[in-house]
Scaffold this motif. Structure first.
Motif, short mmCIF file in Angstrom:
data_model
loop_
_atom_site.label_atom_id
_atom_site.label_comp_id
_atom_site.label_asym_id
_atom_site.label_seq_id
_atom_site.Cartn_x
_atom_site.Cartn_y
_atom_site.Cartn_z
N PRO A 19 0.82 -1.23 0.00
CA PRO A 19 0.00 0.00 0.00
C PRO A 19 0.84 1.27 0.00
O PRO A 19 0.44 2.28 -0.60
N ALA A 29 1.80 1.89 -3.50
CA ALA A 29 0.65 2.36 -4.28
C ALA A 29 0.34 3.82 -3.95
O ALA A 29 0.09 4.65 -4.85
N PHE A 59 0.57 6.81 -6.79
CA PHE A 59 -0.58 7.62 -7.18
C PHE A 59 -0.40 9.08 -6.76
O PHE A 59 -0.82 10.00 -7.48
N ASP A 69 -10.19 8.20 -9.62
CA ASP A 69 -9.84 6.79 -9.40
C ASP A 69 -8.55 6.68 -8.59
O ASP A 69 -8.42 5.84 -7.69
N TRP A 70 -7.59 7.55 -8.92
CA TRP A 70 -6.32 7.51 -8.18
C TRP A 70 -6.52 7.90 -6.72
O TRP A 70 -5.92 7.29 -5.81
N GLN A 115 -9.22 7.46 -5.01
CA GLN A 115 -9.90 6.32 -4.37
C GLN A 115 -8.90 5.22 -4.02
O GLN A 115 -8.99 4.59 -2.96
N GLU A 116 -7.93 4.97 -4.90
CA GLU A 116 -6.90 3.97 -4.62
C GLU A 116 -6.05 4.38 -3.42
O GLU A 116 -5.65 3.55 -2.59
N SER A 119 -8.10 3.71 -0.39
CA SER A 119 -8.21 2.27 -0.15
C SER A 119 -6.93 1.71 0.47
O SER A 119 -6.98 0.92 1.43
N ASN A 120 -5.79 2.11 -0.02
CA ASN A 120 -4.53 1.62 0.52
C ASN A 120 -4.24 2.20 1.91
O ASN A 120 -3.65 1.51 2.77
N ARG A 168 -6.21 0.15 4.19
CA ARG A 168 -5.54 -1.14 4.37
C ARG A 168 -4.43 -1.03 5.43
O ARG A 168 -4.27 -1.91 6.27
#
Length: 589
Positions: A375, A378, A382, A401-402, A404-405, A408-409, A412
């Motif tokens: 993560p 990532a 991004f 989208d980036w 959101q990633e 999300s990471n 995590r």
């Protein structure tokens, strides 16, 4: 009382006590015979001798309390005094015509039972000679008796001796067999001690209990020696009357001049017939209890490693025989080997525990570093791309989208850190629980929306069977358990499958089951999946590899509630994870 019981009574009685008892019985019996018509007036020499016997009995009993006189008051002194007293009584009351000759039988019984057949033979020879001298002296006012009467009296005494000797010899044979059996049992017990557990007190207890069972000792002790510090550290002791209880363990401080060091350094066993009269035992740590005699044997393990001292004590004065010394030496060898092996297993267990801790630490670092690296990489990638978004004219939809990633990471990472903290607190018992009475249907309903999100494209089905009792639990933590189980089921189930959460009354409490239609778990892995960081091997599982903390957290939370969690599964047939929560009031609803 049988011969065996008589012998045990005699062996357990001290020499001065037996002498006092013997002389007292002689005096009492003499008075009875004289009163019955022995022919002596109250002022005769016989009464004077009886009075002297009473004074002597009291005197030697008192003198035996002082160390300086104890060496003089031997069994030979007592036997000679008995013989002289009885012979004088026989001579003064009519010689061979006097019934006083029967008094010779009293010391005979005591000597044979207490000291053995050989000592009894010496006594009989001496008494026969003295009685012959009495028969050869003419008695004033008494008609001389025929040699037949003298021979009859002597024959009666010898018959009694032979009968006692036969009974004693037969009993000694049985006792010898029993003693050898007990000694072999003690040696076997020492050799079969559970050294593989590394439990030193248990191993020593096996040795000491076997030693007490095979000997007439009142106490046994092992003094452990620390070779690096050159000192005795611990004493493990056990008494005969406490053989069924645990061994007594206590730290010790032994002075440098103690006899324990002498035996340990010389490597030779010693016997102490009288602890109070032996100068070597002065100020010794062995004198702490009430033993009067002792056998002290060094414990030397293979490789000449000094392990300590084995001591066996008696409550009476006793000079150990060569056989007793050999047995104590053999038992000491077995004990040294057993204790040395137990220390080696203990050291090996410590090394293994250290290696296991290092392995878990390495596993933790490897898992956490891998889970953190993905993560973080990532998020970093991004974030760098977003910084150049204007220059590269990236569309708004791609930027969203980036972002959101990145979220999300980040989530995590938060989840990983939270799981690690929760698991460490649970295992340390530091995680506080808010226990309240809860209806499990309400608890499941509160987290149902989150469970459906975790199930993703799979269909979540909740079933409740019957009326459930109230359960005292932490609703938030039980919801966390259900979330972990449903998330775990979703990872290993097909996209269009069902995940069923079922509730039912079970053994006065509530049982919850989470069923999936995934790959299933082989029986050999079903207990291991609840260990932290454990991952089931296989292509299907490797594709969904996580931290391995979720099920470990579930187990700790459920056990903190007094419940149990397990899995029932077969390969290719799905899995059912069960957990139970007890209810102190099973009839409440």
């Amino acid at each position: 009382m049988t011969v065996r019981e008589q012998r045990h009574f005699m062996v357990a009685t001290t020499e001065p006590t037996i002498a006092w008892l013997r002389l007292f019985v002689v005096a009492l019996t003499g008075m009875a015979l004289i009163a019955a018509g022995g022919g002596a007036s109250p002022v005769s020499g016989a009464w004077v001798l009886i009075l002297a016997a009473a004074v002597w009995a009291s005197l030697n009993s008192v003198l035996s309390l002082y160390r300086r006189y104890r060496r003089l008051l031997t069994r030979r002194v007592y036997a000679i005094s008995d013989l002289l007293l009885i012979t004088a009584l026989v001579s003064l009351t009519g010689g061979t015509a006097s019934p006083m000759y029967l008094l010779y039988a009293l010391p005979l019984v005591v000597i044979v039972l207490h000291h053995g057949v050989r000592s009894g033979l010496k006594y009989m020879v001496a008494s026969t000679v003295l009685y012959a001298l009495v028969a050869s002296i003419p008695q004033e006012g008494v008609s001389p008796s025929s040699p037949t009467a003298w021979l009859a009296h002597v024959g009666l005494l010898w018959t009694l001796y032979l009968l006692l000797g036969y009974m004693t010899h037969a009993e000694e044979g049985r006792e010898e067999k029993a003693r050898r059996r007990d000694e072999l049992g003690a040696l076997h017990r020492a050799a079969a001690a559970p050294t593989h557990t590394g439990d030193i007190p248990t191993v020593i207890e096996s040795v000491l209990s076997g030693a007490l069972g095979a000997t007439n000792c009142c106490s046994a002790a092992i003094w452990l020696y620390e070779e690096e510090d050159d000192r005795f550290t611990t004493c493990y002791s056990l008494r005969q009357e406490e053989r069924d209880s645990e061994v007594v363990q206590q730290p010790v401080s032994v002075s440098a001049g103690d006899v324990l060091y002498t035996v340990l350094y010389t490597g030779s066993a010693i016997t102490v017939p009288d602890v109070m009269a032996d100068n070597r035992m002065r100020n010794s740590a062995l004198c702490a209890d009430r033993k009067r005699s002792a056998i002290i044997v060094p414990l030397v393990a293979p490789g000449a490693k000094r392990m300590g001292i084995l001591s066996l004590g008696r409550e009476e004065c006793h000079r150990a025989t060569q056989h007793e010394l050999r047995f104590a030496g053999t038992l000491a060898i077995q004990a040294a080997v057993a204790i040395h092996s137990a220390f080696q297993f203990q050291e090996a267990a410590t090394i293994e525990a250290t290696r296991e801790a290092d392995k878990l630490r390495s596993q933790l670092l490897g898992t956490v570093s891998h889970e953190l690296r993905t993560p973080i990489a990532a998020i970093q990638g991004f974030a760098s791309s977003l910084r150049c978004a204007d220059e590269l004219e990236i569309p708004k939809e791609v930027e969203d989208d980036w972002l959101q990633e990145i979220e999300s990471n980040a989530e995590r990472l938060r989840r990983l850190v939270t799981d690690l903290l929760d698991l460490s607190r649970l295992e340390a018992g530091a995680l506080r629980m808010a226990f309240e009475w809860q209806d499990m249907n309400d608890v499941v309903e509160d987290v149902r929306q989150n469970l459906e999100i975790l199930a993703g494209t799979r269909t979540l089905v909740v079933q409740s069977r019957g009326t459930l009792p109230l359960v005292r639990c932490d609703a938030e933590r039980i919801g966390q358990v259900l979330s972990n189980l449903v998330e775990n089921a979703a990872k290993f189930s097909p996209a269009d499958s069902n995940i069923v959460v079922g509730l039912e009354r079970y053994d006065g409490g509530v049982r919850i089951g989470v069923l999936d239609e995934g790959e299933g778990i082989a029986p050999e892995y079903q207990d291991k999946v609840f260990e932290r960081f454990y991952q089931v091997e296989g292509a299907a599982f490797r594709a969904q590899k996580g931290t391995g903390l979720g099920l470990a957290i579930c187990r700790n939370i459920v056990e903190a509630h007094g419940g149990r969690i397990w899995v029932e599964s077969s390969p290719q047939q799905g899995s059912i994870f069960y957990l139970t929560l007890p209810s102190p009031v099973p009839n409440a609803s």
